[in-house]
Design an enzyme around this catalytic site. Structure first.
Site, short mmCIF file in Angstrom:
data_model
loop_
_atom_site.label_atom_id
_atom_site.label_comp_id
_atom_site.label_asym_id
_atom_site.label_seq_id
_atom_site.Cartn_x
_atom_site.Cartn_y
_atom_site.Cartn_z
N HIS A 161 0.82 -1.22 0.00
CA HIS A 161 0.00 0.00 0.00
C HIS A 161 0.86 1.27 0.00
O HIS A 161 0.42 2.31 0.48
CB HIS A 161 -0.95 0.05 1.21
CG HIS A 161 -1.64 -1.24 1.50
ND1 HIS A 161 -2.89 -1.56 1.00
CD2 HIS A 161 -1.23 -2.33 2.21
CE1 HIS A 161 -3.23 -2.77 1.42
NE2 HIS A 161 -2.24 -3.26 2.15
N LYS A 288 15.92 21.92 -10.69
CA LYS A 288 15.23 20.67 -10.99
C LYS A 288 16.01 19.73 -11.87
O LYS A 288 16.73 20.12 -12.77
CB LYS A 288 13.87 20.98 -11.64
CG LYS A 288 12.92 21.65 -10.66
CD LYS A 288 11.50 21.40 -11.00
CE LYS A 288 11.12 19.97 -10.68
NZ LYS A 288 9.72 19.73 -11.00
N GLU A 295 9.02 8.93 -16.88
CA GLU A 295 7.62 9.34 -17.09
C GLU A 295 7.12 8.93 -18.47
O GLU A 295 5.98 8.48 -18.63
CB GLU A 295 7.49 10.85 -16.91
CG GLU A 295 7.75 11.30 -15.47
CD GLU A 295 7.87 12.81 -15.39
OE1 GLU A 295 6.88 13.45 -15.02
OE2 GLU A 295 8.96 13.35 -15.70
#
Ligand code: ARG
Length: 463
Positions: A161, A288, A295
């Site tokens: 989970h 960043k 992705e």
């Protein structure tokens, strides 16, 4: 594009050429030119067989086979002129053959049809993709084995989970993906073995009255045998569907791993550092480093599974044998294949280059009461408590630690004994994550020794 003359290849009974819209919807040359090499290989095998069986002369076959090689070099050299009015790769090549060698070109299409021709070309193309797919999977598995071997004993949290569950090892986590991609590998091999029957010689749908030798063409093209039913041979696209479904499952695996890499590379997790070679920057936020490759891999499953669904829908209502609907098979497969190969290569590169952050992994492994199960197991093993009672006692200790704002190993013996007076000093041995993972020696468990055994097994399997 439209001229008034009827089609050169099949226009005998037609008084006028097709409407421009008809030509646009009918033509496949814009995409099936990707099968040019397969088309020429199939035609060369067919011509050789026609001569060997005495259906055409040796001279004609030699001219055809030579002329086809000339055309192949024109195609490879980029000088071949494709024509939409010639519909597809099959008729483009045959029409050019007529220009190159003259009259014998017209004898090539004896005892075959575009229906068995396109099935053969497409199978050969898909077969090449299955071979590339196999190679890509093996390379990725090897990259994962490298990570697993290096970090066989690095501790990290295991999740259910996405909540901390029990400590596991980095190597064990990598080996989970080896199992997944290993199943993909076996699916690829199964599919290749099953699809490797030659449709060539099924002709339009019923076979042919010419004394052809289908074993000869099958062998020349690397097929195991000719397909046994001509109706099925021209209307079967199971091989493309098996490629797409196998690709879909693999893309799903890639996507799951990509998702983990996105999470792991975040500032909140810092489990892994992706290399500069497989990351990108932001045009506005200088700090960043984005996991774009992961992705995009995560997204690829959408189009690959979409292709699988699309071809299933194309095929599901078709009566035997060939229907033009089946021309819609190729773009889906081409797109899925291109994107699958790219995703596999990108994942392999990312895995080879990435650095597991051992310190962060270990810190996370010890937090979140990850050794609570070890504590419960100790109560069962040492104090003889039934597991349900041990679970209850452990739950109380976790609650106590939570209240104190500390982890389980930080509780004092006295605090533990206030929950169960049988607890002794030796309980602290099982509360470290190292001891936790080392103890999980059951077959397939996370202990470093088990991981190393699995790495060795896979290295042997791939050797
Ligand atoms: N371009 C066609 C295809 O991709 C080739 C087969 C055409 N056969 C026919 N009977 N019209 O399916």
């Amino acid at each position: 594009m439209t001229d008034n003359s009827s089609n050169k290849m099949w226009g005998g009974r037609f008084a006028a050429g097709p409407d421009a819209i008809m030509e646009a919807i009918n033509a496949s040359i814009g995409f099936d030119k990707r099968m040019a090499a397969q088309d020429i290989a199939g035609s060369r095998a067919h011509a050789a067989m026609l001569a060997a069986t005495g259906i055409i002369t040796d001279n004609d076959a030699a001219a055809i086979r030579e002329g086809l090689l000339t055309i192949l070099s024109e195609i490879e050299g980029g000088t071949f002129e494709y024509s939409t009015s010639l519909e597809d790769i099959h008729m483009n090549v045959e029409a050019r053959l007529k220009e190159v060698i003259g009259e014998p070109a017209g004898r090539l299409h004896t005892g075959r049809s575009r229906n068995d021709q396109v099935a053969t070309d497409f199978k050969l193309w898909v077969r090449d993709q299955l071979d590339a797919f196999e190679g890509g999977l093996i390379a990725l598995i090897q990259a994962l084995l490298g990570q697993a071997e290096a970090g066989a004993d690095w501790v990290m949290p295991g999740f259910t989970h996405l909540q901390t569950a029990q400590p596991v090892t980095w190597g064990h986590h990598m080996m989970a993906y080896v199992e997944m991609f290993g199943r993909d590998l076996s699916r690829v091999r199964d599919a290749r073995a099953r699809m490797n029957e030659s449709p060539l010689g099924a002709a339009a749908l019923a076979g042919t009255s010419f004394p052809i030798d289908r074993d000869m063409t099958a062998q020349a093209l690397g097929f195991d045998r000719p397909a046994a039913n001509s109706l099925d041979a021209v209307s079967d696209r199971d091989f493309a569907l098996e490629f797409l479904s196998t690709a879909s499952i693999c893309a799903m695996h890639l996507s799951r791993f990509a998702e983990e890499l996105v999470i792991w590379s975040s500032a909140q997790f810092r489990f892994v550092t992706l290399s500069d070679r497989f990351s990108t920057g932001s045009s506005i936020m200088p700090q960043k480093k984005n996991p774009d490759a992961a992705e995009l891999i995560r997204a690829k499953v959408g189009r690959i599974f979409g292709a699988n669904t699309a071809l299933m829908m194309v095929m599901k209502g078709l009566p035997l044998a060939y229907s033009k609907d089946m021309q819609e098979d190729k773009e889906q497969v081409f797109d899925a294949a291109d994107n699958l190969m790219l995703a596999l290569a990108a994942m392999e590169g990312m895995v080879r280059d990435m650095t597991g952050n051992r310190t962060e992994l270990a810190a996370a492994a010890g937090s979140g009461f990850s050794t609570a199960t070890d504590l419960a197991d100790w109560l069962v093993r040492v104090l003889g408590l039934p597991f349900r009672d041990a679970h209850h006692v452990t739950g109380a200790l976790v609650g106590m630690a939570e209240q104190q704002g500390c982890d389980l190993p930080d509780l004092t013996l006295a605090q533990m004994q206030s929950v169960h007076d049988g607890i002794s000093e030796s309980v602290f041995d099982v509360l470290t994550v190292e001891n936790s993972v080392n103890s999980r020696m059951s077959y397939g468990g996370t202990a470093p020794a088990q991981v190393r055994a699995q790495v060795a097994r896979w290295q042997e399997l791939l050797a």
